[in-house]
Enzyme design. Sequence first.
Site, PDB file in Angstrom:
ATOM      1  N   ARG A  92       0.803  -1.229   0.000  1.00 40.21           N
ATOM      2  CA  ARG A  92       0.000   0.000   0.000  1.00 40.21           C
ATOM      3  C   ARG A  92       0.838   1.283   0.000  1.00 40.21           C
ATOM      4  O   ARG A  92       0.317   2.378  -0.207  1.00 40.21           O
ATOM      5  CB  ARG A  92      -0.963  -0.010   1.198  1.00 40.21           C
ATOM      6  CG  ARG A  92      -2.175  -0.890   0.962  1.00 40.21           C
ATOM      7  CD  ARG A  92      -3.047  -0.997   2.195  1.00 40.21           C
ATOM      8  NE  ARG A  92      -2.473  -1.902   3.189  1.00 40.21           N
ATOM      9  CZ  ARG A  92      -2.855  -1.940   4.464  1.00 40.21           C
ATOM     10  NH1 ARG A  92      -3.785  -1.115   4.910  1.00 40.21           N
ATOM     11  NH2 ARG A  92      -2.305  -2.797   5.302  1.00 40.21           N
ATOM     12  N   LYS A 135       9.099  -0.750   2.453  1.00 37.74           N
ATOM     13  CA  LYS A 135       8.358   0.046   3.428  1.00 37.74           C
ATOM     14  C   LYS A 135       9.194   0.453   4.645  1.00 37.74           C
ATOM     15  O   LYS A 135       9.196   1.619   5.044  1.00 37.74           O
ATOM     16  CB  LYS A 135       7.112  -0.717   3.886  1.00 37.74           C
ATOM     17  CG  LYS A 135       6.338   0.039   4.963  1.00 37.74           C
ATOM     18  CD  LYS A 135       4.972  -0.539   5.210  1.00 37.74           C
ATOM     19  CE  LYS A 135       5.008  -1.719   6.134  1.00 37.74           C
ATOM     20  NZ  LYS A 135       3.642  -2.138   6.524  1.00 37.74           N
TER      21      LYS A 135
END
Length: 488
Positions: free
Chosen positions: A18, A25
């Site tokens: 996402r 991330k």
Amino acid sequence: MTSAAPVVIVLAAGEGKRMKSATPKVLHRIAGRSLVGHVLEAAAAIEPAHLMVVVGHGRDEVVAHLDEIAPWADTVVQAEQHGTGHAVRLAVEALAAAGALGDGPIIVLSGDTPLLTGGTVNELLARHRDDGAAATLLSATVIEPDGYGRVVRDRDGWVDRIVEHRDADEATRAIDEINAGMYAFDPADLLPALGRLTTANDQGEEYLTDVIGLMREAGRPVAALRVPDSDEILGVNDRVQLAEAAALMRDRINRRWMLDGVSILDPASTWIDVDVDLAPDVTLLPQTSLLGPTSVASGARIGPGTTLSACEVGSDADVRHTWADLAVIGPGASIGPYSYLRPGTRIGAGAKVGAYVEMKNSSLGDGAKVPHLSYVGDAEIGEGTNIGAATVFVNYDGVEKHSTVVGRYVRIGSDTMLIAPLTVGDGAYTAAGSVVTDDVPPGAMAVGRARQRTIPGWVERRRAGSDSARAAAEALAESPPPVEEENR
Ligand code: UD1
Ligand code: CA
């Protein structure tokens, strides 16, 4: 109960889909430190005997980063992400293979929760040791528990099981106590439970959370430590949460500095990295960012509109509307507005760098001034020297950079081009508008410009009938020009 040293496992193999980023991330940064760097910092508070980071997606980058910031950390590769339970199982196997698994507790943290503090990790460990539970997990009460695993407690307050949101029924979803995904485990209970994990759930993964139920089935107690501040367990899954975490971290850092005696006029627009060091009585004006290992001494005023990266600022200096990188600014110096100090700039005590001045790899002596519109590159400027407006240190011949030395108490006239390599001796002057190509001895005046030629009446002859000609005629009628002796 045991007091053997703990080991820490950090889960950082997930893709972070996402984030929609080419960067793994856990390598995204807030307050000048990667997400996983923040977690390792919190983990360091309990001085673990071993630290094992589970890497997967983007592992080359993640491992390179860990080598840099935490060379003592070990890594284990989880090539395919079959769930948090699978990740912990691999980490435990790697620790066992390295002979690093004793009977001390195993702390499991997530690499994407940058707001976790060392204090909370310490509390988790202390609570786990006190309760003598098979597992102690961190939980929090949140307003929007959607997406999180819910903590189901029994009548005595022990944890009965964790149910993932997607596997939970309506009644379980109504529970607002969520699993933070951070745990302390007794290895004697964790190892057998990991061996019994299945993939019988909505995602077909090995859930670490299922070990809780298995421990309960084995008759062992599981405790939960509820953190009072749910911000601490905020996980970063997308850029919205990244910004939220950054803002919370900013507030936390600013609050600490304010309580330590730093005035921050507008905390919401003031960004201070974790490695910054500020003395009491520093004042930070709005829109200021202090990045990297920047330090600011007492009485200095920074901002508004200033970004300092890896800079050292002396006491009582004033730095306004400035961008500076790897610069040293002396005590009482005045910088800006609109100054650009590039790496290797060193500004002396009480020196001044004014509007629209760029400096790079240069030193400015105590009390020296570059007040306006100048470029200073590869130069050494002595004490008390004044550099006139719009001076350029011409350091680049198109192929190589050269340096310039300007002595003490020199007066460089406005609009001087100093063509490097060049030395201007102590107390020398240069005439405004000069192009100085040859060394200037101490006390000399260098004039390097064409002599002015004035042609009287030129406008009347060549621009007859123009507004200029008319204005000139009027002026000349009022006061005729003196007879010229010599052009100066
Ligand atoms: C997990 C917990 C959930 C808890 C939540 C808190 C499980 C099954 N659920 O859910 O109860 O409320 O965290 O944020 O554990 N990871 C790996 N390898 C894997 C899978 C995950 O290293 O195979 C890492 C991820 O990179 C991440 C962490 O483990 O750092 C958590 O994984 P994630 O998929 O985000 O778990 P959640 O679904 O959020
Ligand atoms: Ca998560």
